[in-house]
Design a protein around this motif. Structure first.
Motif, short mmCIF file in Angstrom:
data_model
loop_
_atom_site.label_atom_id
_atom_site.label_comp_id
_atom_site.label_asym_id
_atom_site.label_seq_id
_atom_site.Cartn_x
_atom_site.Cartn_y
_atom_site.Cartn_z
N PRO A 1 0.84 -1.20 0.00
CA PRO A 1 0.00 0.00 0.00
C PRO A 1 0.88 1.25 0.00
O PRO A 1 2.08 1.17 0.28
N ARG B 1 0.71 1.10 5.70
CA ARG B 1 -0.11 0.01 6.24
C ARG B 1 -0.71 0.40 7.60
O ARG B 1 -1.89 0.20 7.86
N MET C 1 -3.58 3.42 7.20
CA MET C 1 -4.68 3.36 6.22
C MET C 1 -6.00 3.86 6.81
O MET C 1 -6.82 4.45 6.13
N HIS D 1 -4.39 1.21 -1.93
CA HIS D 1 -4.30 -0.11 -1.30
C HIS D 1 -3.38 -1.03 -2.11
O HIS D 1 -2.67 -1.86 -1.56
#
Ligand SMILES: Cc1cc2nc3c(=O)[nH]c(=O)nc-3n(C[C@H](O)[C@H](O)[C@H](O)COP(=O)(O)OP(=O)(O)OC[C@H]3O[C@@H](n4cnc5c(N)ncnc54)[C@H](O)[C@@H]3O)c2cc1C
Length: 344
Positions: free
Chosen positions: A194, A254, A257, A292
């Motif tokens: 990501p 990560r 997010m 993502h």
């Protein structure tokens, strides 16, 4: 001539579409977003123009260069002349690799998204149409979108979306069980990292540097890339304003997010100021994009997969198979379409 459905109108899907259309095939692209280009994305907000996905496209092979500079040439094509320098986890800034900096860094005054928009001209594209599953019938491929509506009947199907998404789509689809299992197995090692892109607009403009951007060379910093986005062209920022664009490393991305935009902006603005050792005012503008599936962490070969699926009327292309670069995705779209043409 065969009819072809292509899922995804990023550079790979667009390149495959033109290659097939050139050969006389009737092509329809299905794109879940409102606009084309995928991760070659540009926004115009708050008086700023910025590429919140890919930063620039390299020349690649003579074929991809010819597609960018001749076949789909846009009048505002530019080469970012200033170099990219490097920084370490401890914040040491150094000159970048001379060979890499000698290569052209192609972009457009009005944004990188100009290339896919230009490539979309003359193609049939169903936008705002996310394909959730497909079915192989006796008369060809049937596609089902997010509202359950079906799109029929295509002789051939090309899937160009990031491999974890392709895997989910295949899992939900009705295919010959042997083919379905082989695809699932082949795609299973593929993975993406990501990436959170953070755009920070400043007035007055931050100091001008001898470089256009900095890249983290030892992967030990929360920031992996920092660009002086307004350096790409004068019209990308209001007068005496500037936009710093930070791409965050996989671990930071990560972990954050689900964090609030305000927290990310505050943290990243502080990290940016520390890295470049400049007292920056409060940003006058900010924006965030959470990718993502930003860049492949583990790619898988397209060749063995397509060898199995092309006789079945199905092909895969995109950066999952070649690595996270626009020119590679474009070239792979052309190559895979040529393989499909050779077989059908
Ligand atoms: C932050 C960031 C920075 C990057 N920097 C660079 C760079 O500087 N230079 C460089 O060369 N590369 C860079 N890359 C990588 C580059 O953007 C990608 O490798 C390239 O865009 C991949 O193209 P693609 O066509 O394979 O996939 P994509 O561009 O992802 O296209 C896939 C398309 O499929 C659509 N889609 C997905 N699922 C569905 C579905 N179910 N139904 C219908 N449509 C669907 C998506 O909306 C998308 O438009 C960067 C990427 C990111 C995220």
């Amino acid at each position: 001539m065969p009819t072809v459905a292509i899922i995804g109108a990023g550079l790979s899907g667009l390149a495959a579409a033109h290659t097939l259309q050139d050969a006389g095939y009737t092509v329809t692209l299905f794109e879940k977003s409102h606009s084309v280009g995928g991760r070659a994305a540009t926004r115009k907000r708050g008086g700023f123009i910025y590429d919140h996905g890919a930063q620039y496209i390299k020349e690649g092979t003579p074929t991809s260069l010819a597609w960018i500079t001749q076949r789909f040439r846009a009048p505002d094509l530019l080469d970012i002349k200033k170099p990219v320098w490097t920084f370490t986890g401890s914040g040491t800034i150094q000159e970048g690799d001379q060979d890499q900096n000698a290569e052209q860094k192609l972009n457009y005054r009005s944004g990188l998204n100009t290339l896919p928009k230009k490539m979309a001209e003359g193609l049939t594209i169903r936008s705002d149409t996310r394909i959730d599953r497909v079915q192989r019938t006796n008369s060809g491929w049937q596609l089902f979108d997010q509202s359950g509506q079906s799109h029929t009947n295509f002789d051939l199907l090309v899937i160009t979306i990031p491999s974890p998404q392709a895997r989910a789509l295949i899992q939900d689809s009705m295919l010959d069980p042997g083919v379905q299992q082989a695809i699932m197995q082949h795609l299973s090692p593929a993975s993406y990292n990501p990436l959170i892109s953070v755009m920070l607009g400043y007035h007055p403009r931050p100091q001008t540097r001898p470089y256009y951007a900095l890249v983290n060379s030892d992967k030990k910093h929360a920031i992996s890339w920092l660009a002086w986005e307004h350096e790409k062209a004068e019209e990308r920022a209001p007068a005496n304003s500037g936009l710093l664009l930070a791409q965050m490393a996989p671990d930071y991305s990560r972990e954050h997010m689900e964090s609030s935009d305000a927290l990310i902006v505050q943290q990243v603005a502080q990290q940016v100021a520390t890295l470049i050792q400049e007292e920056l005012p409060e940003p006058v503008f900010s924006d965030i994009q959470c990718w993502h599936y930003a860049l492949p962490a583990q790619k898988v070969g397209a060749e063995p997969l397509n060898q199995q699926t092309i006789p079945y009327g199905l092909a895969f292309c995109g950066d999952a198979f070649v690595g996270g670069r626009l020119h590679l995705a474009l070239e792979n779209g052309i190559t895979v379409a040529q393989q499909l043409i050779a077989h059908h």
